[in-house]
Design an enzyme around this catalytic site. Structure first.
Site, PDB file in Angstrom:
ATOM      1  N   ASP A   1       0.780  -1.456  -0.155  1.00 33.25           N
ATOM      2  CA  ASP A   1      -0.557  -0.276   0.126  1.00 33.25           C
ATOM      3  C   ASP A   1       1.256   0.951   0.010  1.00 33.25           C
ATOM      4  O   ASP A   1       1.662   1.337  -0.226  1.00 33.25           O
ATOM      5  CB  ASP A   1      -1.052   0.262   0.995  1.00 33.25           C
TER       6      ASP A   1
ATOM      7  N   ASN B   1      -7.818  -2.212  14.013  1.00 33.28           N
ATOM      8  CA  ASN B   1      -9.147  -2.721  13.683  1.00 33.28           C
ATOM      9  C   ASN B   1      -9.499  -3.942  12.480  1.00 33.28           C
ATOM     10  O   ASN B   1     -10.530  -4.513  11.700  1.00 33.28           O
ATOM     11  CB  ASN B   1      -9.872  -1.558  12.641  1.00 33.28           C
TER      12      ASN B   1
ATOM     13  N   HIS C   1      -7.660  -4.513  10.132  1.00 34.80           N
ATOM     14  CA  HIS C   1      -7.237  -4.047   8.989  1.00 34.80           C
ATOM     15  C   HIS C   1      -5.571  -5.123   7.966  1.00 34.80           C
ATOM     16  O   HIS C   1      -5.626  -4.903   8.852  1.00 34.80           O
ATOM     17  CB  HIS C   1      -7.464  -2.711   8.396  1.00 34.80           C
TER      18      HIS C   1
ATOM     19  N   GLU D   1      -9.032  -1.068   5.051  1.00 37.40           N
ATOM     20  CA  GLU D   1     -10.056  -1.218   5.538  1.00 37.40           C
ATOM     21  C   GLU D   1     -11.648  -2.094   5.836  1.00 37.40           C
ATOM     22  O   GLU D   1     -12.495  -2.479   5.092  1.00 37.40           O
ATOM     23  CB  GLU D   1     -10.448   0.335   5.833  1.00 37.40           C
TER      24      GLU D   1
HETATM   25  C1  GLP Z   1      -1.054   0.585   8.744  1.00 36.27           C
HETATM   26  C2  GLP Z   1      -0.648  -0.194   7.435  1.00 36.27           C
HETATM   27  C3  GLP Z   1      -0.946  -1.283   7.681  1.00 36.27           C
HETATM   28  C4  GLP Z   1       0.163  -2.096   8.336  1.00 36.27           C
HETATM   29  C5  GLP Z   1      -1.083  -1.917   9.987  1.00 36.27           C
HETATM   30  C6  GLP Z   1      -0.685  -1.948  11.042  1.00 36.27           C
HETATM   31  O1  GLP Z   1      -1.719   0.791   8.436  1.00 36.27           O
HETATM   32  N1  GLP Z   1      -1.006   0.605   6.157  1.00 36.27           N
HETATM   33  O2  GLP Z   1      -0.110  -2.433   6.522  1.00 36.27           O
HETATM   34  O3  GLP Z   1       0.446  -4.133   8.892  1.00 36.27           O
HETATM   35  O4  GLP Z   1      -1.488  -0.747   9.395  1.00 36.27           O
HETATM   36  O5  GLP Z   1       0.678  -1.187  11.395  1.00 36.27           O
HETATM   37  P1  GLP Z   1       1.367  -0.964  12.441  1.00 36.27           P
HETATM   38  O6  GLP Z   1       2.455  -1.904  12.588  1.00 36.27           O
HETATM   39  O7  GLP Z   1       2.079   0.308  12.577  1.00 36.27           O
HETATM   40  O8  GLP Z   1       1.042  -1.981  14.159  1.00 36.27           O
END
Ligand code: GLP
Length: 241
Positions: free
Chosen positions: A67, A136, A138, A143
């Site tokens: 992403d 959440n 995702h 989402e």
């Molecule tokens: C972000 C990314 C995801 C990631 C998630 C968790 O929004 N788009 O790919 O896995 O959130 O992030 P973190 O590892 O900082 O908790």
């Protein structure tokens, strides 16, 4: 799902790096699907160590990232392209033209998404996809919603994701409100998937991903249907299971 329960973040990172390194050794020209966020940083550090100390060879590896924020260029230090360069690509012997991250500045969003899918297909698909987990539920930036999005698309970020990710930005207003993300279908096409989960903040999402009803309201639940998923999660993340 194969579940590996580890003590803490360091052990999770080490285990994940072992799996990625094994993939690279077994198939030097493999396609890795990569993730950003705070969760995989330790894994990238361990992979860099293995490159430096043991010569783990990335020269033939291709990568596709999950992403990118809409509106950020690769030079912006909050972009996921910048993140990947900083945490992995500039620290190992990967060829930059072997790396793919969605273009946050694409003029024609629809065309860019179609082309991203075509390029993934042209590479022969992803051998090993690394995933983090949003609080959440995702994955990538898919989402919670009322249906699973199939392919790469542009998405409106939910308020909870904007809140979760604002810690990386100077202020909440600076967090982009949209992103490009591989779809659930694109992620499910990967031959193998590893999901990294650390910390009590992910406990609820992890419990739902493992044992909850499969629903687009918790996108990660779809992973229950994939035939080769390994979840590597630490004790804090397991506190609600
Ligand atoms: C972000 C990314 C995801 C990631 C998630 C968790 O929004 N788009 O790919 O896995 O959130 O992030 P973190 O590892 O900082 O908790």
């Amino acid at each position: 799902m194969r579940i590996i329960k580890v003590k803490n973040y360091e052990e999770m990172s080490k285990k994940a790096a072992e799996i990625v390194a094994a993939q690279v050794i077994l198939k030097p020209e493999c396609v890795l699907g990569l993730a950003t966020g705070s969760t995989p940083i330790g894994m990238y550090d361990r992979l860099v160590e293995r490159y430096e100390q043991e010569g783990l060879d990335f020269s033939e590896v291709r990568t596709v990232n999950l992403d990118e924020y809409v509106g950020l260029s690769g030079e912006n230090d909050q972009s996921y392209r910048f993140f990947m360069n900083q945490h992995l690509f500039h620290r190992v012997n990967i060829a930059m033209d072997h790396t793919m991250v969605p273009d946050g500045l694409a003029a024609d969003a629809e065309k860019a998404c179609t082309e991203y899918e075509e390029k993934m297909d042209a590479l022969g698909g992803v051998d090993l996809q690394v995933l983090g987990l949003g609080p959440n539920g995702h994955i990538g930036f898919n989402e919670p919603g009322d249906h699973f999005e199939k392919s790469t698309h542009r998405v409106d970020l939910t308020d909870s994701t904007i809140q979760a990710n604002k810690r990386f930005f100077a202020s909440e207003d600076d967090v982009p409100k949209q992103a490009y993300t591989m779809g659930i279908g694109s992620i499910m096409k990967a031959r193998k998937i590893i999901v990294l989960v650390s910390g009590a903040g992910k406990a609820d999402a992890l419990a739902k991903m493992l044992h909850g009803k499969i629903t687009p309201k918790v996108p990660a639940t779809i992973l229950q249907l994939h035939s080769d998923v390994t979840v590597i999660a630490d004790e804090d993340a397991f506190s609600a299971v």
